[in-house]
Write a protein that holds these residues in place. Structure first.
Motif, PDB file in Angstrom:
ATOM      1  N   GLN A 192       2.156   2.119  -2.354  1.00  0.00           N
ATOM      2  CA  GLN A 192       1.847   2.679  -3.696  1.00  0.00           C
ATOM      3  C   GLN A 192       0.709   3.947  -3.546  1.00  0.00           C
ATOM      4  O   GLN A 192       0.572   4.596  -4.676  1.00  0.00           O
ATOM      5  N   ASN A 193       0.125   3.981  -2.583  1.00  0.00           N
ATOM      6  CA  ASN A 193      -0.830   5.188  -2.166  1.00  0.00           C
ATOM      7  C   ASN A 193      -0.072   6.329  -1.999  1.00  0.00           C
ATOM      8  O   ASN A 193      -0.656   7.640  -2.078  1.00  0.00           O
TER       9      ASN A 193
ATOM     10  N   CYS B 101      -0.553   3.220   5.457  1.00  0.00           N
ATOM     11  CA  CYS B 101      -0.724   3.539   4.202  1.00  0.00           C
ATOM     12  C   CYS B 101      -2.075   2.908   3.617  1.00  0.00           C
ATOM     13  O   CYS B 101      -2.378   3.707   2.677  1.00  0.00           O
ATOM     14  N   ARG B 102      -2.754   2.224   4.470  1.00  0.00           N
ATOM     15  CA  ARG B 102      -4.295   2.079   4.030  1.00  0.00           C
ATOM     16  C   ARG B 102      -5.144   3.271   4.182  1.00  0.00           C
ATOM     17  O   ARG B 102      -4.909   4.323   4.844  1.00  0.00           O
ATOM     18  N   GLU B 103      -6.102   3.655   2.948  1.00  0.00           N
ATOM     19  CA  GLU B 103      -6.715   4.764   2.897  1.00  0.00           C
ATOM     20  C   GLU B 103      -7.547   5.219   4.163  1.00  0.00           C
ATOM     21  O   GLU B 103      -7.305   6.293   4.382  1.00  0.00           O
TER      22      GLU B 103
ATOM     23  N   ASN C 294      -0.241  10.813   1.085  1.00  0.00           N
ATOM     24  CA  ASN C 294      -0.996   9.841   0.677  1.00  0.00           C
ATOM     25  C   ASN C 294      -2.212  10.281  -0.338  1.00  0.00           C
ATOM     26  O   ASN C 294      -2.795  11.087  -0.166  1.00  0.00           O
ATOM     27  N   ASN C 295      -1.693  10.157  -1.506  1.00  0.00           N
ATOM     28  CA  ASN C 295      -2.918  10.540  -2.755  1.00  0.00           C
ATOM     29  C   ASN C 295      -4.324   9.994  -2.419  1.00  0.00           C
ATOM     30  O   ASN C 295      -5.013  10.784  -2.799  1.00  0.00           O
ATOM     31  N   LYS C 296      -4.652   8.844  -2.071  1.00  0.00           N
ATOM     32  CA  LYS C 296      -5.668   8.513  -1.676  1.00  0.00           C
ATOM     33  C   LYS C 296      -6.547   9.354  -0.710  1.00  0.00           C
ATOM     34  O   LYS C 296      -7.916   9.509  -0.769  1.00  0.00           O
TER      35      LYS C 296
ATOM     36  N   LEU D  17       0.965  -1.192   0.000  1.00  0.00           N
ATOM     37  CA  LEU D  17      -0.032  -0.061  -0.070  1.00  0.00           C
ATOM     38  C   LEU D  17       0.833   1.086  -0.112  1.00  0.00           C
ATOM     39  O   LEU D  17       0.166   2.261  -0.127  1.00  0.00           O
TER      40      LEU D  17
END
Length: 351
Positions: free
Chosen positions: A107-108, A280-282, A298-300, A105
């Motif tokens: 990648q977020n 990192c989880r949304e 964090n983009n999300k 994650l």
């Protein structure tokens, strides 16, 4: 009878130790972080979802963290701290490379902040960005001349005697004086550092207090006219007092990134990487953003924020401000010792 009792007690003690009493359990994670830097419910959720118990500790400044870590009393599995201190520990061989396969994650996170991290972690294999921002002046618009807050000079204005809060952090305090003088915040020049100390000594009679986390509370309560704070603190305080505003002075400032790293003392690297992936989880990153109120990589999370918040330049500094800032670097031992001596002299000084 007495011998039998001793035998029983020894058997119990041995069994307890073998079950993890007196040594670190494999199902725990020992975390060290800044104060007020994670939503407490996040820790509870991680424990509930994974069955891993989190032993969580806090500190105030990177220097406090370094002292605590180097004391060696606790085997920390995961630490969050500022850029220059991550760099220092990497150079000392105290940081383990992360296995990003266990942190999918990640990648977020916006790649731009991994690029920023290259200034202290060139291969970006040792750190994971957590929050970022700038340092500037949080001020009360009813108490301060707004035409003057575009410069660090205002912090030496005698009109505000007893109304100025400076950071109780050696690198942050010296950053202000060095930028006012036109020097790099990473200078190792002793003459420049002593010149900066002279400025801070001259300023001391104007100071209300040297604070870190408490600065935002003092400003919300209007106990001071202005404070040098991190941008996230400013954004938080402004939510509670409409008279507050924030400025990053034209001379430039510090652009900081606080990151997680896995120290050499880690005994549960797999658990540490599970925790990083969880952060990192949304939904978890959103909880932490709402609680800490600092800019998140964090983009999300950013994508979910309303446009007004996305455009809040206090929380999310624009490129032109960041381009005028420097990232703090780790300093050599001689300069670090000099900083400590100058700081102690400053704190002990009285007119």
């Amino acid at each position: 009878m007495k011998k039998k009792l001793i035998l029983i007690l020894c058997t119990i003690a041995t069994a307890a130790f073998s079950n993890g009493c007196g040594k670190k359990s494999e199902n725990t994670l020992t975390v060290l972080n800044y104060g007020k830097y994670i939503e407490p419910e996040v820790l509870e959720m991680f424990e509930e979802e994974t069955g891993i118990k989190v032993d969580y500790e806090e500190y105030i400044t990177p220097e406090n963290m370094y002292t605590k870590y180097k004391a060696g009393a606790i085997d920390y599995d995961l630490i969050c701290t500022s850029d220059y201190m991550v760099e220092k520990l990497i150079k000392e061989g105290q940081v383990l490379p992360m296995n990003y396969d266990n942190i999918p994650l990640a990648q977020n996170l916006d790649e731009a902040y991994f690029d920023f991290s290259k200034s202290f972690d060139p291969e970006t294999k040792y750190s994971l960005p957590y929050f970022f921002g700038t340092v500037g002046i949080l001020y009360n618009t009813e108490m301060v001349d707004e035409s003057k807050v575009d410069s660090w000079d205002i912090l030496w204005d005698k009109d505000y005697e007893g109304q100025i809060i400076m950071p109780d952090s050696v690198r942050d305090a010296f950053m202000v004086a060095l930028k006012r003088l036109g020097y790099s915040i990473n200078t190792t020049d002793e003459e420049q550092l002593r010149e900066a100390q002279k400025l801070l000594l001259d300023q001391k009679s104007l100071i209300y207090s040297y604070l870190v986390d408490e600065a935002q509370d003092e400003m919300i309560a209007e106990n001071a006219a202005m404070a040098v704070v991190y941008s996230g603190e400013a954004g938080f305080a402004m939510e509670f007092n409409d008279n507050l505003s924030f400025s990053v002075p034209k001379e430039g400032s510090n652009m900081w990134i606080d990151s997680w790293f896995i120290p050499k003392t880690c005994t549960n690297q797999e658990n540490a990487e599970k925790f990083l992936n969880f952060l990192c989880r949304e939904d978890i990153a959103m909880m932490n953003f709402d609680y800490v109120y600092y800019a998140t990589p964090n983009n999300k999370v950013v994508e979910q924020l309303d446009p007004e918040l996305q455009e809040n330049t206090t929380i999310f500094p624009p490129k032109e401000i960041l381009d005028n800032c420097e990232v703090l670097k780790s300093l050599d031992d001689t300069t670090t010792t000099l900083y400590s001596e100058l700081w102690l002299e400053l704190k002990a000084y009285s007119e």
